[in-house]
Scaffold this motif. Structure first.
Motif, PDB file in Angstrom:
ATOM      1  N   ILE A 178      -4.867   0.283   7.914  1.00  0.00           N
ATOM      2  CA  ILE A 178      -6.288  -0.008   8.011  1.00  0.00           C
ATOM      3  C   ILE A 178      -7.081   1.216   7.547  1.00  0.00           C
ATOM      4  O   ILE A 178      -6.855   2.333   8.036  1.00  0.00           O
ATOM      5  CB  ILE A 178      -6.674  -0.350   9.464  1.00  0.00           C
ATOM      6  N   PRO A 179      -8.019   1.057   6.612  1.00  0.00           N
ATOM      7  CA  PRO A 179      -8.814   2.201   6.135  1.00  0.00           C
ATOM      8  C   PRO A 179      -9.716   2.742   7.248  1.00  0.00           C
ATOM      9  O   PRO A 179     -10.037   2.040   8.216  1.00  0.00           O
ATOM     10  CB  PRO A 179      -9.624   1.620   4.985  1.00  0.00           C
ATOM     11  N   ASP A 180     -10.158   3.981   7.083  1.00  0.00           N
ATOM     12  CA  ASP A 180     -10.960   4.642   8.107  1.00  0.00           C
ATOM     13  C   ASP A 180     -12.250   3.894   8.396  1.00  0.00           C
ATOM     14  O   ASP A 180     -12.688   3.789   9.549  1.00  0.00           O
ATOM     15  CB  ASP A 180     -11.270   6.087   7.689  1.00  0.00           C
ATOM     16  N   TRP A 181     -12.915   3.382   7.347  1.00  0.00           N
ATOM     17  CA  TRP A 181     -14.193   2.698   7.569  1.00  0.00           C
ATOM     18  C   TRP A 181     -14.012   1.450   8.424  1.00  0.00           C
ATOM     19  O   TRP A 181     -14.876   1.115   9.253  1.00  0.00           O
ATOM     20  CB  TRP A 181     -14.854   2.341   6.230  1.00  0.00           C
ATOM     21  N   GLU A 182     -12.874   0.782   8.244  1.00  0.00           N
ATOM     22  CA  GLU A 182     -12.633  -0.426   9.024  1.00  0.00           C
ATOM     23  C   GLU A 182     -12.305  -0.070  10.476  1.00  0.00           C
ATOM     24  O   GLU A 182     -12.700  -0.776  11.410  1.00  0.00           O
ATOM     25  CB  GLU A 182     -11.488  -1.235   8.407  1.00  0.00           C
ATOM     26  N   LYS A 183     -11.586   1.061  10.677  1.00  0.00           N
ATOM     27  CA  LYS A 183     -11.312   1.511  12.041  1.00  0.00           C
ATOM     28  C   LYS A 183     -12.621   1.822  12.764  1.00  0.00           C
ATOM     29  O   LYS A 183     -12.784   1.509  13.954  1.00  0.00           O
ATOM     30  CB  LYS A 183     -10.427   2.757  11.991  1.00  0.00           C
ATOM     31  N   ALA A 184     -13.553   2.458  12.046  1.00  0.00           N
ATOM     32  CA  ALA A 184     -14.851   2.773  12.645  1.00  0.00           C
ATOM     33  C   ALA A 184     -15.602   1.511  13.047  1.00  0.00           C
ATOM     34  O   ALA A 184     -16.219   1.444  14.120  1.00  0.00           O
ATOM     35  CB  ALA A 184     -15.692   3.611  11.667  1.00  0.00           C
ATOM     36  N   GLU A 185     -15.560   0.494  12.181  1.00  0.00           N
ATOM     37  CA  GLU A 185     -16.217  -0.780  12.484  1.00  0.00           C
ATOM     38  C   GLU A 185     -15.600  -1.425  13.722  1.00  0.00           C
ATOM     39  O   GLU A 185     -16.297  -1.976  14.575  1.00  0.00           O
ATOM     40  CB  GLU A 185     -16.105  -1.732  11.289  1.00  0.00           C
ATOM     41  N   GLU A 215     -14.107   0.111  16.215  1.00  0.00           N
ATOM     42  CA  GLU A 215     -14.518   0.875  17.393  1.00  0.00           C
ATOM     43  C   GLU A 215     -15.939   0.515  17.815  1.00  0.00           C
ATOM     44  O   GLU A 215     -16.237   0.390  19.006  1.00  0.00           O
ATOM     45  CB  GLU A 215     -14.421   2.377  17.089  1.00  0.00           C
ATOM     46  N   ILE A 216     -16.826   0.339  16.841  1.00  0.00           N
ATOM     47  CA  ILE A 216     -18.218  -0.046  17.147  1.00  0.00           C
ATOM     48  C   ILE A 216     -18.249  -1.422  17.815  1.00  0.00           C
ATOM     49  O   ILE A 216     -18.943  -1.636  18.802  1.00  0.00           O
ATOM     50  CB  ILE A 216     -19.084  -0.032  15.874  1.00  0.00           C
ATOM     51  N   GLU A 217     -17.476  -2.380  17.277  1.00  0.00           N
ATOM     52  CA  GLU A 217     -17.419  -3.725  17.851  1.00  0.00           C
ATOM     53  C   GLU A 217     -16.899  -3.693  19.285  1.00  0.00           C
ATOM     54  O   GLU A 217     -17.418  -4.370  20.174  1.00  0.00           O
ATOM     55  CB  GLU A 217     -16.539  -4.636  16.990  1.00  0.00           C
ATOM     56  N   GLN A 218     -15.864  -2.892  19.523  1.00  0.00           N
ATOM     57  CA  GLN A 218     -15.297  -2.792  20.859  1.00  0.00           C
ATOM     58  C   GLN A 218     -16.294  -2.148  21.828  1.00  0.00           C
ATOM     59  O   GLN A 218     -16.393  -2.563  22.992  1.00  0.00           O
ATOM     60  CB  GLN A 218     -13.996  -1.982  20.818  1.00  0.00           C
ATOM     61  N   SER A 219     -17.035  -1.150  21.349  1.00  0.00           N
ATOM     62  CA  SER A 219     -18.047  -0.503  22.198  1.00  0.00           C
ATOM     63  C   SER A 219     -19.149  -1.490  22.560  1.00  0.00           C
ATOM     64  O   SER A 219     -19.627  -1.528  23.703  1.00  0.00           O
ATOM     65  CB  SER A 219     -18.656   0.700  21.464  1.00  0.00           C
ATOM     66  N   ASN A 220     -19.584  -2.306  21.592  1.00  0.00           N
ATOM     67  CA  ASN A 220     -20.632  -3.306  21.842  1.00  0.00           C
ATOM     68  C   ASN A 220     -20.168  -4.346  22.855  1.00  0.00           C
ATOM     69  O   ASN A 220     -20.962  -4.825  23.663  1.00  0.00           O
ATOM     70  CB  ASN A 220     -21.040  -3.985  20.540  1.00  0.00           C
TER      71      ASN A 220
END
Length: 276
Positions: free
Chosen positions: A259-266, A268-273
């Motif tokens: 999984i690319p870094d940008w997708e990992k960041a997305e 993490e944001i979804e999980q935080s929300n």
């Protein structure tokens, strides 16, 4: 009650031309036996069937031959016609490639919870030639069939039961006994009306009307091209020399995509929300 067992344990019951002919003859004899209303098909030695024998396939591919595709009844058994009597198959170990097509030939499928299904022939460039394109779509629907055929992935027991690929899931080591029990539960009924209703389903449901089925089987065989033969030759070579093929056929495992870094960041944001 009739039992048809496939032999060749060291190759996970892969089927060569001679074995296919013997299986077809055994099923023909079963169909002609008025004392056996229901049959059971099972693979001894830990696996149901791993499809067409790779050594014979290699020889055919090197000759540029399509003889194994053109056998009248089928390359792994009498798969290019409807069976005249019900057969229940007990699935253990690997039920892959032509072995899955053979299982689809049967009326009912009993699968052990550790067994594996799939069209592993996809990675060798070998096309389906024993009714798989017809029967799979009729059993599980277009979308599921395309997924299984195009990806060549593993299908495990829970999913197979959920999508209708199998009818029962049982404990490891019990497929034969449970298949026999199921066959006996069918054989106890008056057979004339049962066969009438069974044949009506074969004639009328989904892809199983006679004209459509025969046309589909014909197309499945006759649309094989010389390019496919070349792919089979290359695929068999890869299979024979593969360094990653282990004792449990791990070469068929689908490799996980990073999984690319940008997708990992997305993610993490979804999980935080979600937590908020």
């Amino acid at each position: 009650m009739n039992f048809d067992l496939i032999y060749g344990e060291e190759q996970r019951n892969s089927i060569d031309g001679k074995t296919a002919e013997q299986l077809a003859e055994a099923i023909n004899q079963f169909e002609a036996d008025d004392t056996s209303p229901v049959g059971v098909l099972y693979g001894v030695g830990g696996s149901f069937c791993a499809g067409y024998d790779v050594n014979e396939l290699e020889a055919e591919a090197q000759r540029g031959s399509l003889n194994f595709l053109l056998r009248h009844e089928g390359s792994v058994g009498p798969t290019r016609r409807h069976l005249r009597k019900p057969i229940v198959c007990g699935i253990n170990g690997f039920c892959v490639a032509g072995g899955l097509e053979l299982a689809l030939l049967c009326d009912l499928r009993v699968m052990e919870d550790t067994a594996v299904m799939g069209f592993f022939n996809r990675r060798l460039g070998v096309p389906l030639s024993d009714g798989g394109t017809v029967r799979l779509a009729a059993a599980v629907g277009y979308s599921n069939a395309v997924d299984i055929i195009e990806t060549g992935r593993r299908v495990y027991a829970r999913e197979a039961l959920r999508i209708g690929l199998v009818n029962r899931v049982v404990a490891t080591g019990t497929a034969l006994g449970q298949a026999v029990n199921l066959a006996f539960s069918i054989a106890k009924f008056p057979m004339a009306s049962l066969m009438h209703d069974r044949n009506a389903v074969l004639d009328n449901a989904n892809f199983y009307n006679r004209q459509g089925f025969n046309a589909s089987i014909h197309n499945e065989i006759m649309n094989v091209t010389s390019a496919m033969v070349t792919e089979m030759q290359d695929g068999v070579k890869r299979f024979k020399i593969s360094d990653i093929k282990g004792p449990k056929t791990d070469a068929w495992q689908i490799k996980q995509k990073s999984i690319p870094d940008w997708e990992k960041a997305e993610i993490e944001i979804e999980q935080s929300n979600k937590k908020i």
